[in-house]
Motif scaffolding. Structure first.
Motif, PDB file in Angstrom:
ATOM      1  N   CYS A 120     -33.443 -34.015 -22.585  1.00  0.00           N
ATOM      2  CA  CYS A 120     -34.481 -33.299 -22.130  1.00  0.00           C
ATOM      3  C   CYS A 120     -34.668 -33.036 -20.554  1.00  0.00           C
ATOM      4  O   CYS A 120     -34.717 -34.162 -20.012  1.00  0.00           O
ATOM      5  N   CYS A 157     -38.038 -35.228 -19.953  1.00  0.00           N
ATOM      6  CA  CYS A 157     -38.038 -36.633 -20.201  1.00  0.00           C
ATOM      7  C   CYS A 157     -37.042 -37.398 -19.681  1.00  0.00           C
ATOM      8  O   CYS A 157     -37.181 -38.652 -19.155  1.00  0.00           O
ATOM      9  N   HIS A 182     -37.966 -32.200 -28.239  1.00  0.00           N
ATOM     10  CA  HIS A 182     -38.494 -31.887 -26.952  1.00  0.00           C
ATOM     11  C   HIS A 182     -39.121 -30.499 -26.596  1.00  0.00           C
ATOM     12  O   HIS A 182     -39.365 -30.262 -25.429  1.00  0.00           O
ATOM     13  N   CYS A 241     -42.197 -30.759 -24.857  1.00  0.00           N
ATOM     14  CA  CYS A 241     -42.039 -30.921 -23.466  1.00  0.00           C
ATOM     15  C   CYS A 241     -41.856 -29.786 -22.579  1.00  0.00           C
ATOM     16  O   CYS A 241     -42.371 -29.362 -21.486  1.00  0.00           O
TER      17      CYS A 241
HETATM   18 ZN    ZN Z   1     -38.689 -34.219 -23.635  1.00  0.00          ZN
END
Ligand code: ZN
Length: 261
Positions: free
Chosen positions: A56, A59, A138, A141
């Motif tokens: 990601c 992340c 993800h 995110c």
């Molecule tokens: Zn992520």
């Protein structure tokens, strides 16, 4: 047909130890449906052939294709849905495309693959339209605008890092928004000329329609940023439409967006 989740779970459990066709026969479910469940299940577990560990931009600091992301963000803000189905471990993003615009499906799929290169993308057919779907844990995110309820019932604001990407790639965002919730239309009129003939005048324009004030503001702010003139037009008492009609602005939009295909 919508099968109960228990049937899906029984099929998946049985398939792990037996033959798909026999399982389908035993449960009275079409073979194709069982095959689709297996595919979905593998996609959710990241177990499709060639699948690698999902990483990601947020992340893990993965590099992000900014133009593809801005386009996908436009599609999501316009008419995309992120859901976490009950009992599933992974969110999915779906973009519904009507079958009359196959080019949009290809563009949506290409953007998903560019933004989530390790994840599974598939197409789910329904009557008259096809949803392009991406599975990734993800998704929240990269799309922090995800939340409960319809977009127009909650605040939709871009995070600073998203705004930076949009500032660097404003046209892909505008294209994504137009592709999901906009269109290019041509109005026309005729005028009598001195020699008795009539001349046809065409007025092409772009219209973006979205119930969320915040999404329309993101659209119009980005138009301001690239120098496209716009105005709000009303439907009843609610200003749901943003219209681009000035000749120079339409020409600029044609250069970067064009008609849907
Ligand atoms: Zn992520």
């Amino acid at each position: 047909m919508n099968w109960p989740p228990e049937t899906r779970d029984r099929a998946l459990t049985a398939c792990r130890s037996g033959k798909t066709n026999a399982v389908a026969r035993a449960l009275g479910v079409p073979k194709g449906t069982v095959a689709w469940w297996i595919h979905q299940d593998r996609a959710e577990r990241g177990a499709l052939p060639g699948a690698r560990r999902s990483t990601c931009h947020r992340c893990d600091g993965d590099e992000l294709d900014g133009a593809a992301y801005a386009y996908l963000l436009g599609l999501y803000l316009g008419d995309g849905h992120i859901v976490l189905p009950k009992k599933h471990r992974v969110h999915n993003l779906s973009i519904a495309c009507t079958d009359t615009w196959p080019g949009l499906m290809d563009a949506a799929e290409a953007a998903m693959r560019a933004v989530f290169p390790h994840n599974s993308v598939c197409r789910v057919r329904a009557r008259g339209c096809t949803s392009v779907k991406l599975y990734s844990k993800h998704l929240p995110c990269l799309f922090p605008q995800h939340g409960p309820g319809m977009k127009h019932t909650r605040v939709i604001a871009l995070d600073g890092w998203q705004q930076q990407i949009v500032d660097a790639h404003p046209w892909p965002l505008i294209r994504g928004l137009i592709h999901s919730d906009g269109c290019r239309v041509t109005n026309w009129t005729t005028a009598a000329l001195a020699d008795g003939s009539t001349k046809r005048y065409e007025y092409p324009r772009y219209i973006f329609t979205n119930k969320s004030d915040d999404v329309r503001r993101i659209f119009s702010d980005t138009l301001d940023f690239v120098g496209v003139g716009w105005r709000t037009s009303r439907r009843g008492s609610d200003p749901y439409h943003v219209s681009v009609a000035r000749r120079a602005s339409v020409a600029l939009m044609d250069e970067h967006i064009g008609a849907k295909y």
